[in-house]
Design a protein around this motif. Structure first.
Motif, mmCIF file in Angstrom:
data_model
loop_
_atom_site.group_PDB
_atom_site.id
_atom_site.type_symbol
_atom_site.label_atom_id
_atom_site.label_comp_id
_atom_site.label_asym_id
_atom_site.label_seq_id
_atom_site.Cartn_x
_atom_site.Cartn_y
_atom_site.Cartn_z
ATOM 1 N N VAL A 1 0.762 -1.126 -0.189
ATOM 2 C CA VAL A 1 -0.040 -0.062 0.112
ATOM 3 C C VAL A 1 0.818 1.341 0.045
ATOM 4 O O VAL A 1 1.689 1.385 0.869
ATOM 5 C CB VAL A 1 -1.072 -0.060 1.235
ATOM 6 C CG1 VAL A 1 -1.716 1.320 1.380
ATOM 7 C CG2 VAL A 1 -1.886 -1.090 1.273
ATOM 8 N N TRP A 2 0.645 2.020 -0.817
ATOM 9 C CA TRP A 2 1.451 3.415 -0.958
ATOM 10 C C TRP A 2 0.728 4.365 -0.461
ATOM 11 O O TRP A 2 -0.426 4.609 -0.933
ATOM 12 C CB TRP A 2 1.893 3.443 -2.596
ATOM 13 C CG TRP A 2 2.684 4.704 -3.077
ATOM 14 C CD1 TRP A 2 3.653 5.027 -2.020
ATOM 15 C CD2 TRP A 2 2.923 5.672 -4.124
ATOM 16 N NE1 TRP A 2 4.563 6.082 -2.609
ATOM 17 C CE2 TRP A 2 3.867 6.478 -3.940
ATOM 18 C CE3 TRP A 2 2.049 5.453 -5.207
ATOM 19 C CZ2 TRP A 2 3.960 7.440 -4.810
ATOM 20 C CZ3 TRP A 2 2.531 6.424 -6.136
ATOM 21 C CH2 TRP A 2 3.223 7.460 -6.033
ATOM 22 N N VAL A 3 1.456 5.337 0.214
ATOM 23 C CA VAL A 3 0.738 6.450 0.991
ATOM 24 C C VAL A 3 1.416 7.692 0.590
ATOM 25 O O VAL A 3 2.642 7.569 0.705
ATOM 26 C CB VAL A 3 0.966 6.272 2.510
ATOM 27 C CG1 VAL A 3 0.370 7.601 3.125
ATOM 28 C CG2 VAL A 3 0.130 4.951 3.048
ATOM 29 N N ALA B 1 0.367 1.211 7.353
ATOM 30 C CA ALA B 1 -0.104 2.205 6.245
ATOM 31 C C ALA B 1 -1.055 3.059 7.002
ATOM 32 O O ALA B 1 -1.002 4.319 6.945
ATOM 33 C CB ALA B 1 -0.704 1.443 5.273
ATOM 34 N N GLN B 2 -1.934 2.476 7.938
ATOM 35 C CA GLN B 2 -3.173 3.400 8.577
ATOM 36 C C GLN B 2 -2.393 4.141 9.638
ATOM 37 O O GLN B 2 -2.714 5.366 9.916
ATOM 38 C CB GLN B 2 -4.025 2.438 9.362
ATOM 39 C CG GLN B 2 -4.994 1.600 8.550
ATOM 40 C CD GLN B 2 -5.584 0.647 9.019
ATOM 41 O OE1 GLN B 2 -5.696 0.367 10.421
ATOM 42 N NE2 GLN B 2 -6.991 0.211 8.423
ATOM 43 N N VAL C 1 -1.016 7.317 7.575
ATOM 44 C CA VAL C 1 -1.962 8.070 7.491
ATOM 45 C C VAL C 1 -2.574 8.935 8.543
ATOM 46 O O VAL C 1 -2.607 10.237 8.507
ATOM 47 C CB VAL C 1 -3.231 7.595 6.859
ATOM 48 C CG1 VAL C 1 -4.302 8.397 6.656
ATOM 49 C CG2 VAL C 1 -2.860 6.859 5.434
ATOM 50 N N ILE D 1 -4.043 6.874 -0.471
ATOM 51 C CA ILE D 1 -3.412 5.713 -0.496
ATOM 52 C C ILE D 1 -3.721 4.664 -1.798
ATOM 53 O O ILE D 1 -4.817 5.008 -2.315
ATOM 54 C CB ILE D 1 -3.872 4.840 0.624
ATOM 55 C CG1 ILE D 1 -5.363 4.516 0.901
ATOM 56 C CG2 ILE D 1 -3.327 5.373 1.969
ATOM 57 C CD1 ILE D 1 -6.065 3.873 1.718
#
Length: 242
Positions: free
Chosen positions: A124-126, A175-176, A179, A191
């Protein structure tokens, strides 16, 4: 005398009616029972199975369960009640594919590993779109660095527009968390899934007519890493190859 004869005749008729009723001769006929059609076995796509239905793999004991729904349910190669070959993947490396093979063997299957060139999910790309304005990218990057985003960097994004990358994550929790950190600065990151091209690994399995469809989630390692596994019919040149 005539009256006496009439009484005798009436009594005789009453006895006759009672005799017929007692022996069921005068009883009304019952309606015949509705015929029940014999059960028929028909081919059904996996997606037509009742939601949540599951069956254990042969061998039991911690083996992957089968699911009532699966990807590509419209593919004739994924029909149930027929012998067929399915492929599970793509796995990012040999270790992930070997883990799935071990689970399948424990369930009584004879899996075959296959390596091909293709795209595989990388994480997952942020990232943050760079706002318009002079030196906007440099200002945003400086703000991030000052807040502890040491790995933030400017790079090409979707549609060749420059973005500030905040990281590529293989775990949803990480990832979260990234963010949430950006939100504390008043920023709203985007994302997206990222893929890479290279060697990917598939595991082919021959299913008997009595076997249900596998659930890809049961073949993943419990490490927290996100995977994008799918099930599809084996390529025609590999189906049934030992």
């Amino acid at each position: 005398m005539t009256v006496l004869k009439g009484i005798v005749v009436c009594l005789a008729l009453a006895n006759a009616v009672y005799f017929l009723w007692a022996h069921g001769i005068a009883a009304s006929k019952e309606a015949p029972a509705a015929a029940v059609a014999p059960p028929t076995n028909t081919l059904k796509l996996v997606g037509e199975a009742p939601a949540g239905s599951q069956a254990a793999m042969p061998g039991g004991g911690g083996a992957p369960a089968v699911a009532g729904a699966a990807n590509n349910a419209s593919n004739p190669g994924l029909l149930t009640n027929v012998k067929r070959c399915i492929s599970v993947g793509p796995f990012r490396d040999v270790a992930e594919a070997a883990h799935a093979e071990s689970l399948l063997r424990g369930g009584g299957y004879d899996p075959r590993q296959r390596v091909v060139d293709g795209d595989v999910w990388a994480g997952v790309w942020v990232y943050l779109p760079i706002p318009t304005g002079p030196a906007a990218g440099e200002k945003l990057l400086a703000k991030l660095k000052a807040a502890g985003f040491d790995d933030a960097l400017e790079m090409p994004g979707p549609a060749d527009a420059s973005v500030i990358s905040l990281g590529l994550f293989g775990e949803q929790k990480r990832a979260q968390a990234r963010v949430a950190q950006a939100w504390t600065l008043g920023l709203k990151p985007t994302i997206a899934d990222r893929k890479r091209t290279g060697n990917v690994y598939w595991v082919d399995i021959d299913l008997k007519p009595t076997d249900g469809m596998l659930n890809p989630a049961d073949l993943q390692e419990d490490t927290g890493h996100i995977s994008r596994l799918e099930i599809k019919a084996c390529p025609s040149d590999t189906a049934g190859v030992p």
